[in-house]
Scaffold this motif. Structure first.
Motif, PDB file in Angstrom:
ATOM      1  N   ASN A  33       0.829  -1.208   0.000  1.00 48.82           N
ATOM      2  CA  ASN A  33       0.000   0.000   0.000  1.00 48.82           C
ATOM      3  C   ASN A  33       0.864   1.258   0.000  1.00 48.82           C
ATOM      4  OD1 ASN A  33      -2.322  -1.542   0.031  1.00 48.82           O
ATOM      5  ND2 ASN A  33      -2.573  -1.432   2.243  1.00 48.82           N
ATOM      6  N   LEU A  34       1.966   1.206   0.736  1.00 48.76           N
ATOM      7  CA  LEU A  34       2.874   2.363   0.766  1.00 48.76           C
ATOM      8  C   LEU A  34       3.564   2.565  -0.579  1.00 48.76           C
ATOM      9  CD1 LEU A  34       4.427   2.054   4.312  1.00 48.76           C
ATOM     10  CD2 LEU A  34       3.235   4.055   3.395  1.00 48.76           C
ATOM     11  N   GLU A  35       3.874   1.491  -1.260  1.00 46.86           N
ATOM     12  CA  GLU A  35       4.484   1.622  -2.578  1.00 46.86           C
ATOM     13  C   GLU A  35       3.525   2.295  -3.550  1.00 46.86           C
ATOM     14  OE1 GLU A  35       5.675  -2.363  -3.519  1.00 46.86           O
ATOM     15  OE2 GLU A  35       7.592  -2.146  -2.470  1.00 46.86           O
ATOM     16  N   SER A  36       2.243   2.003  -3.401  1.00 44.80           N
ATOM     17  CA  SER A  36       1.226   2.614  -4.264  1.00 44.80           C
ATOM     18  C   SER A  36       0.993   4.073  -3.900  1.00 44.80           C
ATOM     19  CB  SER A  36      -0.100   1.864  -4.146  1.00 44.80           C
ATOM     20  OG  SER A  36       0.041   0.537  -4.531  1.00 44.80           O
ATOM     21  N   ASN A  37       1.089   4.368  -2.618  1.00 48.82           N
ATOM     22  CA  ASN A  37       0.827   5.722  -2.142  1.00 48.82           C
ATOM     23  C   ASN A  37       1.791   6.054  -1.002  1.00 48.82           C
ATOM     24  OD1 ASN A  37      -0.208   8.175  -1.409  1.00 48.82           O
ATOM     25  ND2 ASN A  37      -2.209   7.414  -0.772  1.00 48.82           N
ATOM     26  N   PRO A  38       3.013   6.482  -1.331  1.00 46.51           N
ATOM     27  CA  PRO A  38       4.037   6.722  -0.311  1.00 46.51           C
ATOM     28  C   PRO A  38       3.686   7.825   0.695  1.00 46.51           C
ATOM     29  CG  PRO A  38       4.953   6.936  -2.536  1.00 46.51           C
ATOM     30  CD  PRO A  38       3.496   6.704  -2.671  1.00 46.51           C
ATOM     31  N   LYS A  39       2.723   8.648   0.383  1.00 41.17           N
ATOM     32  CA  LYS A  39       2.355   9.738   1.293  1.00 41.17           C
ATOM     33  C   LYS A  39       1.272   9.333   2.290  1.00 41.17           C
ATOM     34  CE  LYS A  39       3.764  13.298  -1.880  1.00 41.17           C
ATOM     35  NZ  LYS A  39       3.472  14.569  -2.498  1.00 41.17           N
ATOM     36  N   ASN A  40       0.886   8.070   2.279  1.00 39.35           N
ATOM     37  CA  ASN A  40      -0.153   7.579   3.178  1.00 39.35           C
ATOM     38  C   ASN A  40       0.435   7.363   4.567  1.00 39.35           C
ATOM     39  OD1 ASN A  40      -2.157   6.215   4.575  1.00 39.35           O
ATOM     40  ND2 ASN A  40      -2.770   4.982   2.819  1.00 39.35           N
ATOM     41  N   ASN A  41       0.334   8.383   5.397  1.00 43.57           N
ATOM     42  CA  ASN A  41       0.919   8.334   6.742  1.00 43.57           C
ATOM     43  C   ASN A  41       0.275   7.272   7.621  1.00 43.57           C
ATOM     44  OD1 ASN A  41       2.716  10.382   6.155  1.00 43.57           O
ATOM     45  ND2 ASN A  41       1.322  11.988   6.842  1.00 43.57           N
ATOM     46  N   GLU A  43      -0.776   4.297   6.749  1.00 46.26           N
ATOM     47  CA  GLU A  43      -0.155   2.999   6.438  1.00 46.26           C
ATOM     48  C   GLU A  43       1.229   2.907   7.085  1.00 46.26           C
ATOM     49  OE1 GLU A  43      -1.178   0.155   4.912  1.00 46.26           O
ATOM     50  OE2 GLU A  43      -3.141   1.050   4.661  1.00 46.26           O
ATOM     51  N   LEU A  44       1.976   3.991   7.029  1.00 47.28           N
ATOM     52  CA  LEU A  44       3.304   4.010   7.639  1.00 47.28           C
ATOM     53  C   LEU A  44       3.206   3.829   9.148  1.00 47.28           C
ATOM     54  CD1 LEU A  44       6.315   4.302   7.157  1.00 47.28           C
ATOM     55  CD2 LEU A  44       6.031   6.780   7.347  1.00 47.28           C
ATOM     56  N   GLU A  45       2.221   4.446   9.757  1.00 49.27           N
ATOM     57  CA  GLU A  45       2.010   4.301  11.202  1.00 49.27           C
ATOM     58  C   GLU A  45       1.649   2.855  11.558  1.00 49.27           C
ATOM     59  OE1 GLU A  45      -0.895   6.016  14.702  1.00 49.27           O
ATOM     60  OE2 GLU A  45      -0.496   7.274  12.965  1.00 49.27           O
ATOM     61  N   LYS A  46       0.757   2.254  10.782  1.00 45.33           N
ATOM     62  CA  LYS A  46       0.375   0.859  11.023  1.00 45.33           C
ATOM     63  C   LYS A  46       1.587  -0.059  10.879  1.00 45.33           C
ATOM     64  CE  LYS A  46      -4.401   1.351   9.477  1.00 45.33           C
ATOM     65  NZ  LYS A  46      -5.359   1.013   8.410  1.00 45.33           N
ATOM     66  N   PHE A  47       2.404   0.201   9.865  1.00 47.30           N
ATOM     67  CA  PHE A  47       3.618  -0.584   9.646  1.00 47.30           C
ATOM     68  C   PHE A  47       4.526  -0.489  10.883  1.00 47.30           C
ATOM     69  CE2 PHE A  47       7.948  -1.205   8.143  1.00 47.30           C
ATOM     70  CZ  PHE A  47       7.823  -2.316   7.330  1.00 47.30           C
ATOM     71  N   GLY A  48       4.740   0.713  11.367  1.00 45.22           N
ATOM     72  CA  GLY A  48       5.584   0.921  12.543  1.00 45.22           C
ATOM     73  C   GLY A  48       5.030   0.240  13.787  1.00 45.22           C
ATOM     74  N   GLN A  49       3.725   0.262  13.953  1.00 40.55           N
ATOM     75  CA  GLN A  49       3.111  -0.383  15.109  1.00 40.55           C
ATOM     76  C   GLN A  49       3.323  -1.893  15.084  1.00 40.55           C
ATOM     77  OE1 GLN A  49      -0.940   0.987  14.848  1.00 40.55           O
ATOM     78  NE2 GLN A  49      -0.505   2.919  15.894  1.00 40.55           N
ATOM     79  N   ILE A  50       3.246  -2.468  13.910  1.00 44.85           N
ATOM     80  CA  ILE A  50       3.458  -3.917  13.802  1.00 44.85           C
ATOM     81  C   ILE A  50       4.910  -4.255  14.114  1.00 44.85           C
ATOM     82  CG2 ILE A  50       3.475  -5.877  12.207  1.00 44.85           C
ATOM     83  CD1 ILE A  50       1.030  -4.539  10.818  1.00 44.85           C
ATOM     84  N   ILE A  51       5.839  -3.459  13.593  1.00 48.15           N
ATOM     85  CA  ILE A  51       7.259  -3.672  13.905  1.00 48.15           C
ATOM     86  C   ILE A  51       7.471  -3.591  15.414  1.00 48.15           C
ATOM     87  CG2 ILE A  51       9.577  -2.673  13.700  1.00 48.15           C
ATOM     88  CD1 ILE A  51       8.757  -4.118  11.178  1.00 48.15           C
ATOM     89  N   ASP A  52       6.867  -2.597  16.058  1.00 49.11           N
ATOM     90  CA  ASP A  52       6.994  -2.443  17.515  1.00 49.11           C
ATOM     91  C   ASP A  52       6.441  -3.663  18.248  1.00 49.11           C
ATOM     92  OD1 ASP A  52       8.237   0.005  17.354  1.00 49.11           O
ATOM     93  OD2 ASP A  52       6.417   1.163  17.733  1.00 49.11           O
ATOM     94  N   ARG A  53       5.329  -4.202  17.774  1.00 51.93           N
ATOM     95  CA  ARG A  53       4.749  -5.407  18.404  1.00 51.93           C
ATOM     96  C   ARG A  53       5.701  -6.583  18.332  1.00 51.93           C
ATOM     97  NH1 ARG A  53      -1.087  -6.952  16.268  1.00 51.93           N
ATOM     98  NH2 ARG A  53      -0.748  -8.773  17.561  1.00 51.93           N
ATOM     99  N   ILE A  54       6.269  -6.779  17.156  1.00 51.30           N
ATOM    100  CA  ILE A  54       7.189  -7.906  16.982  1.00 51.30           C
ATOM    101  C   ILE A  54       8.428  -7.723  17.851  1.00 51.30           C
ATOM    102  CG2 ILE A  54       8.701  -9.100  15.341  1.00 51.30           C
ATOM    103  CD1 ILE A  54       6.563  -8.404  13.169  1.00 51.30           C
ATOM    104  N   MET A  55       8.977  -6.531  17.839  1.00 50.58           N
ATOM    105  CA  MET A  55      10.187  -6.276  18.624  1.00 50.58           C
ATOM    106  C   MET A  55       9.919  -6.397  20.123  1.00 50.58           C
ATOM    107  SD  MET A  55      11.982  -3.254  16.418  1.00 50.58           S
ATOM    108  CE  MET A  55      13.292  -3.048  17.593  1.00 50.58           C
ATOM    109  N   GLY A  56       8.779  -5.901  20.583  1.00 48.51           N
ATOM    110  CA  GLY A  56       8.424  -6.003  21.989  1.00 48.51           C
ATOM    111  C   GLY A  56       8.236  -7.442  22.424  1.00 48.51           C
TER     112      GLY A  56
END
Length: 67
Positions: A33-41, A43-56
């Motif tokens: 989704n970000l590749e299709s629309n890089p300005k979609n904040n 989607e970027l926030e959701k991506f970061g939240q998932i990374i945080d979940r995995i790392m935590g």
């Protein structure tokens, strides 16, 4: 002994791996989704939240290589 090598933690580690696989699928979707629309904040926030979940979760089971 780390939690990853503790036989009593085997089920938790397996659950972590299973959940992480599902989360990686979600990450891939958000990246597409970000590749299709890089300005979609959102989607970027959701991506970061998932990374945080995995790392935590990795940190809580002693997988320092991931966290």
């Amino acid at each position: 002994m780390s939690l990853l090598n503790d036989p009593s933690m085997r089920e938790i580690v397996i659950d972590f791996c299973d959940e992480s696989d599902k989360l990686f699928d979600q990450l891939e979707s958000h990246l597409e989704n970000l590749e299709s629309n890089p300005k979609n904040n959102m989607e970027l926030e959701k991506f970061g939240q998932i990374i945080d979940r995995i790392m935590g979760a990795a940190k809580s089971i002693g997988a320092s290589e991931i966290s």
